[in-house]
Design a protein around this motif. Structure first.
Motif, PDB file in Angstrom:
ATOM      1  N   ARG A  56       0.818  -1.212   0.000  1.00 47.04           N
ATOM      2  CA  ARG A  56       0.000   0.000   0.000  1.00 47.04           C
ATOM      3  C   ARG A  56       0.857   1.271   0.000  1.00 47.04           C
ATOM      4  O   ARG A  56       0.574   2.220  -0.750  1.00 47.04           O
ATOM      5  N   SER A  60       1.451   4.092  -3.144  1.00 48.79           N
ATOM      6  CA  SER A  60       1.247   5.524  -2.944  1.00 48.79           C
ATOM      7  C   SER A  60       2.513   6.325  -3.235  1.00 48.79           C
ATOM      8  O   SER A  60       2.430   7.531  -3.484  1.00 48.79           O
ATOM      9  N   TRP A  71      -6.309   2.274  -1.212  1.00 49.19           N
ATOM     10  CA  TRP A  71      -6.205   1.307  -2.303  1.00 49.19           C
ATOM     11  C   TRP A  71      -7.209   0.180  -2.114  1.00 49.19           C
ATOM     12  O   TRP A  71      -7.384  -0.342  -1.011  1.00 49.19           O
ATOM     13  N   VAL A  83      -5.032  -4.024  -8.519  1.00 48.87           N
ATOM     14  CA  VAL A  83      -5.741  -2.816  -8.115  1.00 48.87           C
ATOM     15  C   VAL A  83      -7.089  -2.762  -8.814  1.00 48.87           C
ATOM     16  O   VAL A  83      -7.200  -3.048 -10.007  1.00 48.87           O
TER      17      VAL A  83
END
Length: 283
Positions: A56, A60, A71, A83
């Protein structure tokens, strides 16, 4: 390729654990909590927590407009996560090219590692080499006949490392395809020249034959990472229309640590880096 060594987080306190937990989805949190109730699974639970946090936070890094906890992931029918770009699930719209971002995640005893690629399929696998067990019987069951015979010729003291490097190569390819072992079969493709995998810095040729898996070796590249004696890891990346070694950037990090806790960042000097059809090791 981003890596977390669990020993690098051992000095961090309970607040660090809670900060990681705060990033999990309800489903991830439930899985973590369930594992923590089993005393024998606590190490596995911590590896899972580190893995999801690494995934995660690193996503980012590439997409700063999305916070790590935002997410959303979905899985295909073989269990491969990706994703979700479905706006109906509450996801934010952003640049179209980011839909080509691919990732793959692996964790084992003491190590969490995640690979990312843009516009290419990618798979990564890692194994703890201290988990010896019955490697030759496993090899006989899952590897091709020629791979098993080649492994038998490797000196006994080097068989375990050779086995795990070959296993991670095969697993990384299967994961990159997103189909699972049962769908492809580890014995439906093979690597030749695997005796070279016993060396720390091999020189020579390894070749991949992916034809029985319905694929072309010329469209893939493989990297075996040299992570020391405790772990084996490999990356498979699709490279249609390209030749030459894959270019990897390798980072050791601590999730949520900020730039001051990035332990090392440099272009990796891989132990073995080769393309599938004409596999010349890059030294």
């Amino acid at each position: 390729v981003w890596m977390v060594e669990e020993k690098a987080t051992s000095r961090l306190d309970e607040d660090f654990v809670q900060r990681m937990c705060a990033l999990l989805s309800p489903q991830e949190q439930a899985r973590y909590n369930k594992q923590m109730t089993n005393p024998k699974a606590k190490d596995q639970a911590y590896s899972f927590l580190l893995a999801r946090t690494l995934l995660r936070t690193t996503l980012s890094r590439y997409c700063p407009s999305v916070e790590p906890h935002e997410w959303i992931f979905v899985t295909n029918k073989y269990g491969r996560p990706c994703v979700s770009w479905d706006l109906s699930l509450g996801f934010k719209p952003f640049h179209q090219e980011l839909r080509a971002l691919r990732f793959n995640l692996s964790h084992c005893n003491g190590l969490v590692i995640c690979a990312f690629a843009l516009g290419r399929e990618i798979g990564i696998d890692s194994e703890s080499t201290s988990r010896r067990g019955r490697t030759m019987s496993v090899a006989k069951r899952f590897f091709t006949e020629d791979e098993f015979k080649a492994l038998q010729l490797v000196p006994a003291h080097a068989q375990a490392l050779t086995f795990f490097r070959l296993w991670t190569l095969k697993e990384a390819y299967v994961k990159a395809r997103g189909l699972g072992i049962a769908a492809i079969g580890l014995d439906n493709f093979e690597f030749s020249g695997i005796e070279l995998l016993q060396e720390e810095w091999p020189q020579g040729e390894v070749r991949a034959d992916l034809s029985k898996a319905g694929d072309r070796a010329a469209e893939w590249q493989f990297v075996v990472l040299n992570l020391g004696t405790e772990h084996a890891a490999a990356v498979a990346v699709s490279c249609p229309g390209r030749t030459g070694p894959a270019q990897l950037h390798f980072f050791r990090t601590v999730p949520l640590g900020g730039p001051d806790l990035v332990l090392d960042s440099a272009q990796i000097q891989a132990a073995q880096c080769f393309d599938g059809e004409c596999a010349v090791f890059d030294t």
